[in-house]
Design an enzyme around this catalytic site. Structure first.
Site, PDB file in Angstrom:
ATOM      1  N   HIS A   1       0.843  -1.198   0.000  1.00 23.72           N
ATOM      2  CA  HIS A   1       0.000   0.000   0.000  1.00 23.72           C
ATOM      3  C   HIS A   1       0.880   1.252   0.000  1.00 23.72           C
ATOM      4  CE1 HIS A   1      -3.160  -2.553   2.270  1.00 23.72           C
ATOM      5  NE2 HIS A   1      -3.644  -2.348   1.052  1.00 23.72           N
TER       6      HIS A   1
ATOM      7  N   LYS B   1     -17.010  -6.387   4.242  1.00 25.81           N
ATOM      8  CA  LYS B   1     -15.813  -6.822   4.955  1.00 25.81           C
ATOM      9  C   LYS B   1     -15.992  -6.626   6.452  1.00 25.81           C
ATOM     10  CE  LYS B   1     -12.308  -6.069   1.406  1.00 25.81           C
ATOM     11  NZ  LYS B   1     -11.010  -5.455   1.117  1.00 25.81           N
TER      12      LYS B   1
ATOM     13  N   ARG C   1      -2.126  -6.269  -7.900  1.00 23.22           N
ATOM     14  CA  ARG C   1      -1.054  -7.227  -7.636  1.00 23.22           C
ATOM     15  C   ARG C   1      -0.999  -8.288  -8.721  1.00 23.22           C
ATOM     16  NH1 ARG C   1      -3.599  -7.689  -1.963  1.00 23.22           N
ATOM     17  NH2 ARG C   1      -5.001  -8.810  -3.307  1.00 23.22           N
TER      18      ARG C   1
ATOM     19  N   SER D   1      -3.127  -7.605   2.946  1.00 25.37           N
ATOM     20  CA  SER D   1      -3.408  -7.455   4.372  1.00 25.37           C
ATOM     21  C   SER D   1      -3.792  -8.796   4.986  1.00 25.37           C
ATOM     22  CB  SER D   1      -4.528  -6.440   4.591  1.00 25.37           C
ATOM     23  OG  SER D   1      -4.107  -5.157   4.202  1.00 25.37           O
TER      24      SER D   1
END
Length: 161
Positions: free
Chosen positions: A17, A41, A90, A128
């Site tokens: 990040h 989430k 990614r 994460s």
């Protein structure tokens, strides 16, 4: 003034990040890093903790502002005068979802573009979720999260055991 928004859950902020933040902050005069409240989430860290971590990690970038929002992303971006949404990628699997979101955002706010930034190669695997899992097992996090938050993040993990 060129203004962009980099949204995310940042649960926790990772070096990946931070790499995106650093690179985007060189491109835009102002970069809002926004912790988005995502109903899909269930974050491990509180909103306050995620904001605190981001503020500590981005303090060296004078044009970065850390905020949070529970609005739609394009509504938040519009409220800040942003013309660009930054999305870090990614892998190809990230692109599929982010591309769909970019198309939806463009439909809602055609004046706001989405720019994709590929993660630097050394961070392409990092998420994460992976960081939280490694932390639960006591792995050295120095290559995964910013040094400013390591000790406190470890304490957060340990307090949840």
């Amino acid at each position: 003034m060129s203004i962009a928004v980099y949204p995310g859950s940042f649960d926790p902020v990772t070096l990946g990040h931070l790499n995106i933040i650093k690179r985007a902050s060189r491109t835009f005069e102002k970069l809002y890093v926004c912790v988005m409240v995502n109903s899909g989430k269930s974050p491990m860290l509180s909103l306050e903790k995620r904001l605190k971590y981001l503020e500590e990690c981005t303090a060296r970038f004078p044009n970065v502002v850390v905020e949070c929002s529970d609005k739609l992303l394009v509504e938040y971006a519009d409220s800040r005068g942003a013309t660009v949404i930054i999305k870090g990628l990614r892998a190809v699997s990230d692109f599929d979802w982010e591309f769909q979101m970019a198309l939806a955002n463009n439909k809602l706010a055609p004046h706001i573009d989405t720019q994709f930034l590929m993660a630097s190669q050394k961070y392409m695997y990092l998420s994460s979720t992976i960081v939280k899992e490694m932390a639960r097992y006591g792995v050295d996090l120095s290559e995964f999260v910013p040094r400013e938050i390591i000790d406190d993040f470890k304490n957060q993990i340990n307090s949840r055991r």
